[in-house]
Design an enzyme around this catalytic site. Structure first.
Site, mmCIF file in Angstrom:
data_model
loop_
_atom_site.group_PDB
_atom_site.id
_atom_site.type_symbol
_atom_site.label_atom_id
_atom_site.label_comp_id
_atom_site.label_asym_id
_atom_site.label_seq_id
_atom_site.Cartn_x
_atom_site.Cartn_y
_atom_site.Cartn_z
ATOM 1 C CE1 TYR B 171 -2.717 -2.365 0.569
ATOM 2 C CE2 TYR B 171 -3.576 -2.046 2.732
ATOM 3 C CZ TYR B 171 -4.155 -2.105 1.220
ATOM 4 O OH TYR B 171 -5.379 -3.839 1.895
ATOM 5 C CE LYS B 204 -5.883 -5.686 -0.273
ATOM 6 N NZ LYS B 204 -5.993 -4.540 0.715
#
Lengths: 307, 307, 307, 307, 307
Positions: B171, B204
């Site tokens: 992220y 992810k």
């Protein structure tokens, strides 16, 4: 062993039998044995606040043996203290009260905005002193919290391997929190959740106020109308926030002019489904006779013999 | 085992059979078993956002057992959570759903501009809890990223030695990125590439926007006319940026007023060659019946039974 | 804690508080709590003699949970067993009775003249199972005794570091002893002395006969007219030989047609200053009702409520 | 997960969730998934008996991949083999059948009277190969048994720490046992008890004969009239001797001219409460079609679809 | 890389890429590069037989550099020797020929009936000397074999972790085998199987005779009419016994008056599907010119350029 204690232990089915045994030792000791409630005597104020602030009100407390004796006579479930205090008294009280070794400590001689406690003891100490648990303080909100979480994680891994339970004092503090924010209900519940996620077997938080500190949280409290107006409601919300009641959570209270105010808090903990109290200054800073009476009333409230 | 799963495993031929076995366990579990697609339930929001923000919308989620049950009933490929949540529920669900232990976590009580998560669990925990993988978050863009990459590298080395797969949440965040830049397509693909280069087995990332954050990157996107106008194109570009499709990449979506918006994103992931979704808040913050229906539709889109 | 227990603990002033705490846990548990006397239930016969010989007389004993229940209901000071038996029952009885992990074991499928037990468990096991002590058998007289003493020494070092007490079964056996010599008074007292010298906290020997096995010893017994004609005298001599009464020594008895014979032995142990009994086959090989009555009588003799 | 599997797992409450997960993986795999019964394919005969004796009857078995394929197609609960056989085939079958790494092995090129197997693999191997359990053979009765028990104990400690289950082959052999004594009912039950006491999660013994080998045991079998005349009764006695049915015990059978004889044994295992069969030579030494039919009948008997 | 080498490497899919790279280095080196065949020069006779017996026939061989030069000039796939020989020559030949460090050695100064070699080097040595593999000798049939298997297992674990291939010399010897039995076809194939099960990447055995040593094996050879009458058939049976051809097996030959006899053996190895030869004394005990011619003919037979 009664059913309530068995029920509580069932929440800890992933822990090894050693950890569960030490939890049972606390739950089955003292006046509240078998009730599922706990009153713990903690005496780390000598380190945290200095000796005079801690012990001048009742000079008997300068003697490390005093607190063992108080915990034994009052029938507390456990006594928690730093390394020195335990070492200096334990030989006279082997096996008389479950012991929690407080493994980190902080003093006020340099009072940082973003505090971190020093690691002052460890699992080998706890084992050689006959303790049932290690204790550790984290300050969620501190810029140093990452380091503290990692220290706790290492301690927890080692402690549970050795069959010791882990008690976490989770006290929000730090430069990004207002003073009132430290006991805001959203912050206290967040602190309880963090301790639970880090693997704490027993969580110790302060009683929360009705204040909500964080803007994003405030929206949620309002939208879902989470009941937090009474202390019992807030206690219930803390318990819910600690894995829906499947972790033991105990509370510390404030200092009051009148004991009755304190007892009201205890009743709220009881009514909100809290698991008990950790009572330090309010007990050891008065003379022993008064302290025993004071602790007796608290235990009476938890066991139902006192209103 | 069908050909698609064999094909995916062939990309991981340098991993030992233990890692490949655990990848297979996820790929062959639940409703999407054998499709090469994955829907994973992650519940780390209690730690990341606080309990009320996470669980008030559906209070059943305060109980750690709820999420195991949800993942099992929905037929998710895996369930990911921090140490405490896994420990407090796993004993009731041994072997019922592949588990990913989230090994670092971050809270919002001190919300730094350049965040770093605390390491809160490790490989020994993952093994004793019966997990198939460890999970770890990195914040490319943070001034602290070097430390995080090094922590991940150590975790990865130990995890793969023990046959565990490694799932990386990548992220972008930090003082040098604009808020919009965190999901800019050049930044997200860069974050995916970094995770792949660090040895992630499963990556992810968030779904990227059409924005290009970095000036030097912008020149290239224009010169080579990289197609990034539709979401499916951007997904395809993320997959391409993750070793040309030879690493499993899954996506998290936003929160929407209407579920149909979410399903459109899922279709774009499917059409762009993405491997699936990681669906947290959108699933556990509604009641279980709705959540099962919602997750069922998503899985239906991936398996082709739902348009 | 009463004065007798404090007095006993004072003999162990060189042990760390953890070891003393665990000794106190045994001394303060069950019906004989605080008397300074102990009745321990040991069940290692499944390993030592085989399952049918051990449990056919009372088939309830095939179930590992039975013995925990028996020890709890009878109010024994502790329950001792090998790894498998403790593991298979402890989760149902966490904290209900002090546990001793028997760390070595011997079977009869190859019955050597000079036996040595296999090391089958260790300190890490004892800690994770919540035990208060480790148990270990030595066979003074065996050609293999040197190896056993060294294994015990290593176990003792590690156990005491971890705050665990050490219980030593000291059973003379081996090619250089006659069958009767194994319980000769000079041999039994020698075995008790060796265990004490090796650092045992609690010593377990068989009741000695009036026979003197070793010629050199015989001269001394005669010259100094050591009184060994009654069983109580011989018990007193064992206690004397175990650091003049400053180590806890408990005794196992034989198997008799009549319980009264057994009780006579118990009275002799009591009268000779022994610290108690370890009662295995005589208790768990009869049905529970009878066993509770039998153990109750033994405890009654020790506490003085039964003549 | 169905109730029977949950019930079985409840017997292992002292194991960590990782061990329980791996037990569940075996119990929930293949045709017998969820029945609480197991059929395991073991192929260590190449090492134990040599290649031609093992594989000449069905030369496809020289190829390590054959046995994976057979276990997968037959729907066995697990496949057990030494290091080399697993390494040489696992990459083609990752995640398709639970694997047990046989960690010690013995060959016949020097056939001692008191055998001991060589430790040929360990926990790190099991993890990197994606196994659910380690397997280990002990020879109770061998003069070398002490060494084997200690090797097993070390392996077990390490394996369970890593969440792996432990499967023990307990085969009485050695200079002090007669050939018939190796399968005598008192000896087989003793061997099962020893494995259980050493911490085995799954125990594998040979089907016992009605012979009683040891004189001391014979007295007990007669006095208590332990029923051992039928095979089902003897199986029941083995199960009872393995912690009263609270450990999984599986059986190997003999080699027969007619399959029907083998099926009769399987029916006796089923009727006596046994947990299943481990079928090596009887399955892999016939061609695959026949083997699948043979294993199918065995599984059918256990699941109740075949009489 | 050609298809045959890729095919061979595919059998080693469970090994890490480092091990596979080192296997490829040998397969792709020298005159037989890419053929899937190997001729290795081993010179451990100085240790195994003494210097004069080894080097007097061609005194140039006293110089450790001679053998490097011979291996390089002949185009061998690898050169194998003990620590001292490699250390004393490698600096002049870095990177010129793949090296195998022979990690255990045996001398004849005490020629036991049940031999065990001394461990004389290890993985750190192999790495610092730039080797592609470690070599290790086991003597199946020796009463000491258990110790050797365990030493090999430890070496293998460490070597493969470091990306080194493992070459096992498997030579049946020991008090329970007849002299002829050491090369009996059932014994040689059993030895090959054992090496493969222990994780050997390359197996080296002696060419087997048509004799069958073990009675139990003889029954099988007769019943299944395993073809072992010609040497090529026996080679094929060895290859089959080494995981059905999925492990590289090379052979050593005898010493003959005429080279043609040796070449006949090489043709049999080729025709039986063997992977090559390890040629020590037959090459280095003649002058270099002759040795190069001799080795050239052998390689020619393998590559098909010589009949």
């Amino acid at each position: 062993m009664n059913d309530r204690v068995r029920e509580i232990l069932s929440w800890y089915a992933s822990e090894n039998p050693g950890v569960r045994t030490n939890l049972a030792r606390m739950l089955n000791h003292g006046r509240l044995a078998g009730t599922g409630k706990m009153v713990i005597l903690p005496v780390d104020q000598g380190f945290e606040h200095g000796p005079a602030r801690s012990f001048a009100p009742n000079p008997a407390g300068y003697d490390p043996r005093y607190h063992f004796q108080l915990a034994v006579e009052a029938g507390c479930n456990a006594y928690a203290a730093p390394l020195g205090f335990l070492e200096a008294g334990v030989s006279d009280y082997c096996g008389e009260v479950p012991l929690i070794l407080k493994c980190n400590n902080h003093d006020l001689l340099n009072d940082e905005k973003d505090p971190i406690s020093a690691v002052t003891a460890g699992v080998r100490d706890a084992l050689r002193l006959g303790c049932v648990a290690v204790g550790f303080t984290i300050y969620p909100g501190s810029a140093e919290r990452t380091e503290m979480y990692q220290q706790l994680r290492e301690l927890t891994e080692e402690a549970k391997d050795a069959g010791l339970a882990v008690v976490v004092w989770s006290y929000p503090r730090g430069s990004s929190l207002s003073k009132e924010g430290e006991t805001a209900v959203d912050v206290v519940t967040y602190a309880a959740q963090i301790a639970a996620q880090l693997g704490a077997d027993i969580i110790k938080v302060k009683l929360p106020s009705a204040k909500v500190e964080l803007a994003e949280a405030q929206k949620v409290y309002q939208k879902y109308e989470i009941p937090i107006s009474t202390l019992a409601e807030r206690v219930r919300h803390v318990i819910q926030s600690s894995f829906d009641g499947r972790r033991i959570v105990i509370f510390s209270g404030g200092t009051f002019a009148e004991d009755e105010k304190f007892f009201e808090e205890v009743r709220a903990i009881r009514d909100g489904g809290g698991f008990g109290s950790i009572v330090g200054r309010n007990s050891f800073q008065r003379n022993k006779e008064d302290a025993l009476k004071f602790l007796g009333t608290i235990m009476g409230i938890y066991e139902g013999s006192v209103q």
